[in-house]
Design a protein around this motif. Structure first.
Motif, PDB file in Angstrom:
ATOM      1  N   ARG A   6       0.823  -1.203   0.000  1.00 23.44           N
ATOM      2  CA  ARG A   6       0.000   0.000   0.000  1.00 23.44           C
ATOM      3  C   ARG A   6       0.861   1.257   0.000  1.00 23.44           C
ATOM      4  NH1 ARG A   6      -4.359  -1.899   4.650  1.00 23.44           N
ATOM      5  NH2 ARG A   6      -5.550  -3.358   3.328  1.00 23.44           N
ATOM      6  N   SER A   7       2.005   1.191   0.658  1.00 23.27           N
ATOM      7  CA  SER A   7       2.882   2.364   0.742  1.00 23.27           C
ATOM      8  C   SER A   7       3.594   2.646  -0.573  1.00 23.27           C
ATOM      9  CB  SER A   7       3.924   2.163   1.850  1.00 23.27           C
ATOM     10  OG  SER A   7       3.291   1.952   3.094  1.00 23.27           O
ATOM     11  N   HIS A   8       3.928   1.590  -1.319  1.00 21.71           N
ATOM     12  CA  HIS A   8       4.736   1.765  -2.528  1.00 21.71           C
ATOM     13  C   HIS A   8       4.006   1.361  -3.807  1.00 21.71           C
ATOM     14  CE1 HIS A   8       7.949   2.713   0.183  1.00 21.71           C
ATOM     15  NE2 HIS A   8       7.952   1.510   0.716  1.00 21.71           N
ATOM     16  N   ASP A   9       2.716   1.134  -3.745  1.00 20.85           N
ATOM     17  CA  ASP A   9       1.848   0.958  -4.905  1.00 20.85           C
ATOM     18  C   ASP A   9       2.008  -0.373  -5.647  1.00 20.85           C
ATOM     19  OD1 ASP A   9       0.759   3.460  -4.400  1.00 20.85           O
ATOM     20  OD2 ASP A   9       2.269   4.457  -5.628  1.00 20.85           O
ATOM     21  N   THR A  10       3.212  -0.728  -6.013  1.00 15.40           N
ATOM     22  CA  THR A  10       3.405  -1.933  -6.819  1.00 15.40           C
ATOM     23  C   THR A  10       4.404  -2.875  -6.156  1.00 15.40           C
ATOM     24  OG1 THR A  10       5.261  -1.035  -8.101  1.00 15.40           O
ATOM     25  CG2 THR A  10       3.010  -0.570  -8.908  1.00 15.40           C
ATOM     26  N   LYS A  11       4.360  -4.141  -6.551  1.00 19.67           N
ATOM     27  CA  LYS A  11       5.287  -5.126  -6.010  1.00 19.67           C
ATOM     28  C   LYS A  11       6.730  -4.779  -6.384  1.00 19.67           C
ATOM     29  CE  LYS A  11       2.001  -8.981  -5.935  1.00 19.67           C
ATOM     30  NZ  LYS A  11       1.708 -10.342  -6.424  1.00 19.67           N
ATOM     31  N   THR A  12       6.883  -4.203  -7.586  1.00 25.48           N
ATOM     32  CA  THR A  12       8.227  -3.811  -8.020  1.00 25.48           C
ATOM     33  C   THR A  12       8.813  -2.769  -7.088  1.00 25.48           C
ATOM     34  OG1 THR A  12       7.682  -4.260 -10.341  1.00 25.48           O
ATOM     35  CG2 THR A  12       9.577  -2.824  -9.905  1.00 25.48           C
ATOM     36  N   LEU A  16      12.133  -2.955  -4.701  1.00 25.89           N
ATOM     37  CA  LEU A  16      13.182  -1.948  -4.839  1.00 25.89           C
ATOM     38  C   LEU A  16      13.524  -1.337  -3.480  1.00 25.89           C
ATOM     39  CD1 LEU A  16      12.145  -0.103  -8.133  1.00 25.89           C
ATOM     40  CD2 LEU A  16      14.193  -1.491  -7.771  1.00 25.89           C
ATOM     41  N   HIS A  17      12.509  -1.073  -2.669  1.00 28.63           N
ATOM     42  CA  HIS A  17      12.760  -0.487  -1.355  1.00 28.63           C
ATOM     43  C   HIS A  17      13.378  -1.505  -0.394  1.00 28.63           C
ATOM     44  CE1 HIS A  17      10.238   2.835  -2.793  1.00 28.63           C
ATOM     45  NE2 HIS A  17      10.737   3.525  -1.795  1.00 28.63           N
ATOM     46  N   LEU A  18      13.087  -2.787  -0.595  1.00 29.72           N
ATOM     47  CA  LEU A  18      13.680  -3.815   0.250  1.00 29.72           C
ATOM     48  C   LEU A  18      15.123  -4.103  -0.135  1.00 29.72           C
ATOM     49  CD1 LEU A  18      10.761  -6.410   0.526  1.00 29.72           C
ATOM     50  CD2 LEU A  18      11.674  -5.001   2.370  1.00 29.72           C
ATOM     51  N   TRP A  19      15.423  -4.044  -1.415  1.00 31.02           N
ATOM     52  CA  TRP A  19      16.715  -4.507  -1.908  1.00 31.02           C
ATOM     53  C   TRP A  19      17.677  -3.412  -2.357  1.00 31.02           C
ATOM     54  CZ3 TRP A  19      14.264  -8.626  -5.652  1.00 31.02           C
ATOM     55  CH2 TRP A  19      13.770  -9.684  -4.903  1.00 31.02           C
ATOM     56  N   ARG A  20      17.184  -2.306  -2.858  1.00 29.98           N
ATOM     57  CA  ARG A  20      18.062  -1.370  -3.562  1.00 29.98           C
ATOM     58  C   ARG A  20      18.181   0.017  -2.929  1.00 29.98           C
ATOM     59  NH1 ARG A  20      20.022  -0.994  -9.006  1.00 29.98           N
ATOM     60  NH2 ARG A  20      19.185  -3.063  -9.346  1.00 29.98           N
ATOM     61  N   TYR A  21      17.115   0.511  -2.331  1.00 29.92           N
ATOM     62  CA  TYR A  21      17.091   1.888  -1.850  1.00 29.92           C
ATOM     63  C   TYR A  21      17.545   1.999  -0.394  1.00 29.92           C
ATOM     64  CZ  TYR A  21      14.290   2.792  -6.044  1.00 29.92           C
ATOM     65  OH  TYR A  21      13.831   2.885  -7.326  1.00 29.92           O
ATOM     66  N   PRO A  22      17.931   3.200   0.036  1.00 26.20           N
ATOM     67  CA  PRO A  22      18.277   3.400   1.448  1.00 26.20           C
ATOM     68  C   PRO A  22      17.055   3.130   2.330  1.00 26.20           C
ATOM     69  CG  PRO A  22      19.008   5.255   0.106  1.00 26.20           C
ATOM     70  CD  PRO A  22      18.130   4.431  -0.774  1.00 26.20           C
TER      71      PRO A  22
END
Length: 200
Positions: A6-12, A16-22
């Motif tokens: 819900r916070s990030h709209d899509t599974k992608t 990305l927030h789990l694996w790539r972003y700060p």
């Protein structure tokens, strides 16, 4: 997972927030009452602990300066008579490896042989800053080959590893050593192969 979606709209975006972003993780509050029940005593001092996962192109001194300034600005808005102090007890530069390195290729083949699937090469946050230090000092490629599950709760009080992952992980390491040995053998043969002089 539903909250993240819900916070990030899509599974992608979730991945990305789990694996790539700060990211920012809150680890706890020291000095406050945390046991069961209610307590009316207000502690004279509390310490909040959190960490920030850094990613490539982030500079530690810049992160420290920006976070400190933000916290001070927000604290000032409270008009509180209390005092706040921000310190960074430890910091490590981000580490990223070359997944096309021969040992990664060997690990990829080992995973396929043991688990029957090709591994997903992702960027995942970790609390092993020594990896970057090893790579910098030795000028060699460093690789992490995890065998744990997402629900193993690493570094927590009930950290675990499943029997299946333990057994399959042992097979994975043994297979990896076989695969990396083939790489070294092929490299050695290539370097020592005689070059025949062309006929005149």
């Amino acid at each position: 997972y539903t909250t993240l979606l819900r916070s990030h709209d899509t599974k992608t975006n979730v991945l990305l927030h789990l694996w790539r972003y700060p990211s920012l993780s809150i680890h706890g509050i020291e000095g406050a009452f945390y046991a069961t029940g209610m307590k009316t005593v207000i502690p004279a001092k509390v310490i909040g602990k959190f960490s920030i996962r850094t990613v490539p192109n982030m500079q530690l001194d810049v992160v420290k300066k920006q976070v400190t300034q933000y916290l001070k600005d927000e604290f000032k808005k409270l008009n509180s008579p209390n005092k706040m102090k921000v310190t960074m007890s430890f910091g490590a530069i981000p580490w990223m490896a070359d997944i096309h390195d021969p040992q990664y290729e060997a690990a990829r083949r080992a995973v396929v042989k043991v688990f029957g699937v090709s591994p997903d090469m992702i960027r995942d946050g970790s609390t092993i800053p020594i990896a970057s230090t090893f790579q910098t000092l030795t000028k060699k490629s460093v690789m992490m080959l995890p065998i744990g599950g997402a629900d193993d709760g690493e570094h927590s009080q009930n950290e675990k590893i499943s029997r299946s992952n333990y057994i399959q992980g042992t097979k994975l390491f043994a297979t990896f050593f076989q695969e990396i040995a083939k790489v070294h053998k092929e490299t050695k043969v290539h370097e020592t192969s005689p070059v025949k002089e062309a006929d005149k």
